[in-house]
Design a protein around this motif. Structure first.
Motif, mmCIF file in Angstrom:
data_model
loop_
_atom_site.group_PDB
_atom_site.id
_atom_site.type_symbol
_atom_site.label_atom_id
_atom_site.label_comp_id
_atom_site.label_asym_id
_atom_site.label_seq_id
_atom_site.Cartn_x
_atom_site.Cartn_y
_atom_site.Cartn_z
ATOM 1 N N ALA A 12 44.986 42.823 26.456
ATOM 2 C CA ALA A 12 44.524 42.158 27.440
ATOM 3 C C ALA A 12 43.961 42.372 28.955
ATOM 4 C CB ALA A 12 44.759 40.803 27.782
ATOM 5 N N ARG A 13 42.739 41.799 29.181
ATOM 6 C CA ARG A 13 42.417 42.408 31.012
ATOM 7 C C ARG A 13 43.092 41.120 31.792
ATOM 8 N NH1 ARG A 13 41.218 44.603 35.291
ATOM 9 N NH2 ARG A 13 39.477 43.853 36.329
ATOM 10 N N ILE A 14 43.609 41.076 32.157
ATOM 11 C CA ILE A 14 44.504 40.366 32.778
ATOM 12 C C ILE A 14 43.694 39.416 33.968
ATOM 13 C CG2 ILE A 14 47.119 39.601 33.677
ATOM 14 C CD1 ILE A 14 46.588 39.375 31.074
ATOM 15 N N HIS A 15 43.780 38.859 34.633
ATOM 16 C CA HIS A 15 43.636 37.964 35.571
ATOM 17 C C HIS A 15 43.779 37.290 36.561
ATOM 18 C CE1 HIS A 15 39.385 39.556 35.345
ATOM 19 N NE2 HIS A 15 39.129 39.232 33.765
ATOM 20 N N VAL A 16 44.297 37.736 38.014
ATOM 21 C CA VAL A 16 45.958 36.129 38.349
ATOM 22 C C VAL A 16 44.574 36.390 39.665
ATOM 23 C CG1 VAL A 16 47.721 36.267 39.341
ATOM 24 C CG2 VAL A 16 47.374 38.033 37.459
ATOM 25 N N VAL A 17 44.684 35.099 39.933
ATOM 26 C CA VAL A 17 44.589 34.342 40.882
ATOM 27 C C VAL A 17 45.668 33.481 42.038
ATOM 28 C CG1 VAL A 17 42.884 33.229 42.280
ATOM 29 C CG2 VAL A 17 42.188 34.174 40.098
ATOM 30 N N LEU A 75 33.934 32.184 32.298
ATOM 31 C CA LEU A 75 32.608 32.893 32.874
ATOM 32 C C LEU A 75 32.806 31.915 34.211
ATOM 33 C CD1 LEU A 75 29.346 31.545 30.028
ATOM 34 C CD2 LEU A 75 30.422 34.056 30.678
ATOM 35 N N ASP A 76 33.188 30.565 34.535
ATOM 36 C CA ASP A 76 33.384 29.972 36.024
ATOM 37 C C ASP A 76 34.098 30.407 36.470
ATOM 38 O OD1 ASP A 76 31.443 27.797 34.732
ATOM 39 O OD2 ASP A 76 32.602 26.523 34.424
ATOM 40 N N LEU A 77 35.451 30.939 36.311
ATOM 41 C CA LEU A 77 35.956 31.741 36.801
ATOM 42 C C LEU A 77 36.058 33.364 37.252
ATOM 43 C CD1 LEU A 77 39.552 30.297 34.259
ATOM 44 C CD2 LEU A 77 38.662 29.663 36.758
ATOM 45 N N ALA A 78 35.101 33.725 36.377
ATOM 46 C CA ALA A 78 34.373 35.267 36.276
ATOM 47 C C ALA A 78 33.476 34.998 38.086
ATOM 48 C CB ALA A 78 33.950 35.732 35.080
ATOM 49 N N GLU A 79 33.190 34.557 38.206
ATOM 50 C CA GLU A 79 31.723 33.990 39.245
ATOM 51 C C GLU A 79 32.333 33.781 39.939
ATOM 52 O OE1 GLU A 79 28.372 30.872 39.548
ATOM 53 O OE2 GLU A 79 28.435 31.228 37.558
ATOM 54 N N ARG A 80 33.094 32.740 40.190
ATOM 55 C CA ARG A 80 33.781 32.906 41.231
ATOM 56 C C ARG A 80 34.773 33.767 41.797
ATOM 57 N NH1 ARG A 80 37.052 27.236 39.915
ATOM 58 N NH2 ARG A 80 37.096 27.443 41.813
ATOM 59 N N TRP A 81 35.545 34.476 41.541
ATOM 60 C CA TRP A 81 36.363 35.813 41.937
ATOM 61 C C TRP A 81 36.619 36.873 40.425
ATOM 62 C CZ3 TRP A 81 39.131 30.891 40.552
ATOM 63 C CH2 TRP A 81 38.958 29.528 41.694
ATOM 64 N N GLY A 82 35.066 37.063 40.483
ATOM 65 C CA GLY A 82 35.013 38.635 39.883
ATOM 66 C C GLY A 82 35.470 39.489 38.304
#
Length: 166
Positions: A68-73, A156-163
């Motif tokens: 998985a590609r993990i995104h932690v904000v 999509l919304d998260l990727a738009e906000r934090w890349g």
């Protein structure tokens, strides 16, 4: 259903079939225990050396190692340092950067207030921070949603906000 049960179930599903992208968004994150394996109920998930318990950082690193590609904000805050330190150790420092990376993308936003954990076809969101108080003490509202369309829109919304660098 209790939030810890929902979270454990979602993470076990991710161990078995990791999402393409997994988002963990929370202003404050504690390295909480997310899976109790003290009775060996989850030994088959871990192989020969099964741990007694699994913390959030270990679970996220395991999912990243599964593909998985993990995104932690989260916020840049001392409260989050222990989780981030353990995540770096569990994943391996070569897999984590604050900019671009093939496995784990960390973003720190001083204004973050959203609380979401989102995979390919499920989402856990609400008022709960991923902390001991958020999961066990505070009166929180949490929604567990399944279905690829809601999760896809959230990603999509998260990727738009934090890349989304992948």
């Amino acid at each position: 259903m209790r939030v810890d049960t929902m979270l454990t179930s979602a993470l076990i599903a991710e161990f078995i079939a990791p999402s393409d992208h997994l988002w963990l968004v929370s202003p404050w994150i504690t390295d909480v225990q997310v899976l109790d394996n003290s009775h060996g109920a989850y030994d088959a998930l871990f192989g020969d050396v099964a741990p007694q318990s699994c913390r959030l950082s270990d679970a996220i690193a395991r999912i990243a190692h599964g593909g998985a590609r993990i995104h932690v904000v989260t916020r840049r805050d001392a409260h989050n340092d222990n989780f981030l330190r353990r995540l770096t150790k569990a994943a391996g420092p070569e897999h984590i950067h604050l900019a671009q990376d093939p496995n784990i993308h960390l973003a720190q936003d001083p204004n973050i207030h959203e609380k979401t954990l989102c995979g390919n076809d499920w989402m856990l969101s609400g008022s709960m921070n991923f902390t001991i108080r958020g999961m066990a003490k505070n009166d929180e509202v949490v929604t567990y949603t399944t279905g690829s369309s809601a999760a896809a829109q959230a990603r999509l919304d998260l990727a738009e906000r934090w890349g989304d660098v992948a």
